[in-house]
Structures are given as structure tokens and as C-alpha cells.
Write an enzyme that holds these catalytic residues in place. Structure first.
Site, PDB file in Angstrom:
ATOM      1  N   LYS A  43       3.485   1.960  -7.797  1.00  0.00           N
ATOM      2  CA  LYS A  43       3.822   0.680  -7.175  1.00  0.00           C
ATOM      3  C   LYS A  43       3.624  -0.464  -8.171  1.00  0.00           C
ATOM      4  O   LYS A  43       4.534  -1.266  -8.410  1.00  0.00           O
ATOM      5  CB  LYS A  43       2.979   0.430  -5.928  1.00  0.00           C
ATOM      6  CG  LYS A  43       3.298  -0.904  -5.255  1.00  0.00           C
ATOM      7  CD  LYS A  43       2.357  -1.209  -4.127  1.00  0.00           C
ATOM      8  CE  LYS A  43       1.217  -2.028  -4.682  1.00  0.00           C
ATOM      9  NZ  LYS A  43       0.373  -2.646  -3.693  1.00  0.00           N
ATOM     10  N   ASP A  75       5.229  -0.708  -1.128  1.00  0.00           N
ATOM     11  CA  ASP A  75       3.948  -1.173  -0.608  1.00  0.00           C
ATOM     12  C   ASP A  75       3.921  -0.875   0.888  1.00  0.00           C
ATOM     13  O   ASP A  75       4.790  -0.169   1.397  1.00  0.00           O
ATOM     14  CB  ASP A  75       3.750  -2.666  -0.913  1.00  0.00           C
ATOM     15  CG  ASP A  75       4.665  -3.573  -0.116  1.00  0.00           C
ATOM     16  OD1 ASP A  75       5.614  -3.076   0.537  1.00  0.00           O
ATOM     17  OD2 ASP A  75       4.433  -4.791  -0.120  1.00  0.00           O
TER      18      ASP A  75
END
Length: 190
Positions: free
Chosen positions: A121, A139
Site C-alpha cells: 500500500k 487501504d
């Protein structure tokens, strides 16, 4: 409708409602974005943006973070929450940057995820926003919205990322990530 059939109308709606979606962290270079992204864990981007101008002035290079006393880093980032762990992470990441990459943030997913505490991420945030390289940022918002829209049933962020990759055109990955995150923050909340 299967996910491949859904994605076209979803992209059109995202473009209609979130044309200006972008990263909401303030930064001037890859190192600043890396630090801001670490600080944004369990913290709002608004709070991070309030704290980072002073931090970026005090620590302009990876070497400055790497050499900083941990207590000083903790004090500087205290208001972002989880300050002890975040300070340790930033210091360790910057030490690795100095030792392995001459103090520069690498523009490679493989190199970024080898840094301590950097996962896919964070790596994709940096690659997409600091280097203009395609990456899907999964996320909590992206995961939730993707599931609710029926684009994936996966729960694991990496599996969600890989499920979305063939659906979303590669040149749209960064923009799509921002649009989905904005939608998750503003409308499709937990």
C-alpha cells in the site's frame, strides 16, 4: 453483472463525481511523501499536513532522520498517534535508505517493500504520487468500496489489489485509487 461488466460504469461515475481526486498529503519529494504516508496510519491526512511542515524543515534528508535521536522524532510526531512505533519505523526506513540507496527513495516496488515497515500500500502511494508509476492503493476505504461494489470478494488487501489489476486499466490505477478512497471517505463510509 460480473466485475468486468461493472467496471466501465463505475469508472464513468467516479470520473463524474471525483474528477479532481488526488493524494491529500502535502509533500515536495518522494522522501516527504514516504514520511507523510507512514505518519498517516491511524491518523487523518489533515493532522499529518499540520505536523509535517516543521518535520520536513527539521529533517530534510533521509540521513537527518537516520541520525536523529529517537526521542526527538517521537516529540516531533507525537500528535499523529502511535508516535513511538512511527518514529522507530521512520528512523529504520531512513537508515535503510542511507545504507542501501544513497539516501534516495527507490522508484521500484520490489525495492520499496524491502524497506522495514513498507508494504505494498505505502509503496504504491509513493510510486503513483511521487514517481507517476501505476499502482493500486488498497487501504480500508478501497477494500470496503471494492467489496460493496462487487468488484471482489477478497478481504486481504494484496488479494484485492491483484483482483482489481485486470479490471481497471493500468493507466487509471492511481486515479482510480484516489477516487475510490475519496468515495469511501465521503459517501461509502464504514
Amino acid at each position: 453483472m460480473n466485475p468486468a461488466e461493472k467496471i466501465g460504469p463505475i469508472l464513468a461515475l467516479l470520473d463524474k463525481h471525483y474528477r479532481e481526486a488526488h493524494v491529500t498529503l502535502d509533500f515536495q519529494n518522494p522522501l516527504e511523501l514516504l514520511v507523510a504516508t507512514v505518519l498517516s496510519a491511524q491518523c487523518t491526512d489533515v493532522r499529518v499536513n499540520q505536523v509535517t511542515p516543521d518535520i520536513f524543515k527539521k529533517y530534510p534528508t533521509a540521513a537527518h532522520y537516520a541520525e536523529a535521536p529517537l526521542e526527538d522524532l517521537e516529540k516531533a510526531i507525537y500528535t499523529t498517534g502511535f508516535f513511538r512505533q512511527k518514529a522507530k519505523s521512520i528512523k529504520a526506513i531512513c537508515q535503510a535508505l542511507v545504507e542501501r540507496f544513497g539516501g534516495q527513495v527507490p522508484a521500484s516496488l520490489d525495492d520499496l517493500v524491502k524497506l522495514p515497515g513498507i508494504g505494498r500500500k505505502t509503496a504504491n502511494v509513493i510510486l503513483g504520487n511521487a514517481f507517476g508509476m501505476p499502482g493500486l492503493v488498497v487501504d480500508t476505504h478501497m477494500g470496503r468500496v471494492s467489496q460493496r461494489l462487487g468488484l471482489t470478494r477478497e478481504k486481504d488487501p494484496v488479494k484485492i489489489e491483484f483482483a482489481l489489476m485486470p479490471l481497471v486499466p493500468r493507466e487509471r490505477w492511481v486515479k482510480f485509487s484516489h477516487q475510490m478512497i475519496w468515495h469511501g471517505r465521503q459517501i461509502c463510509t464504514a
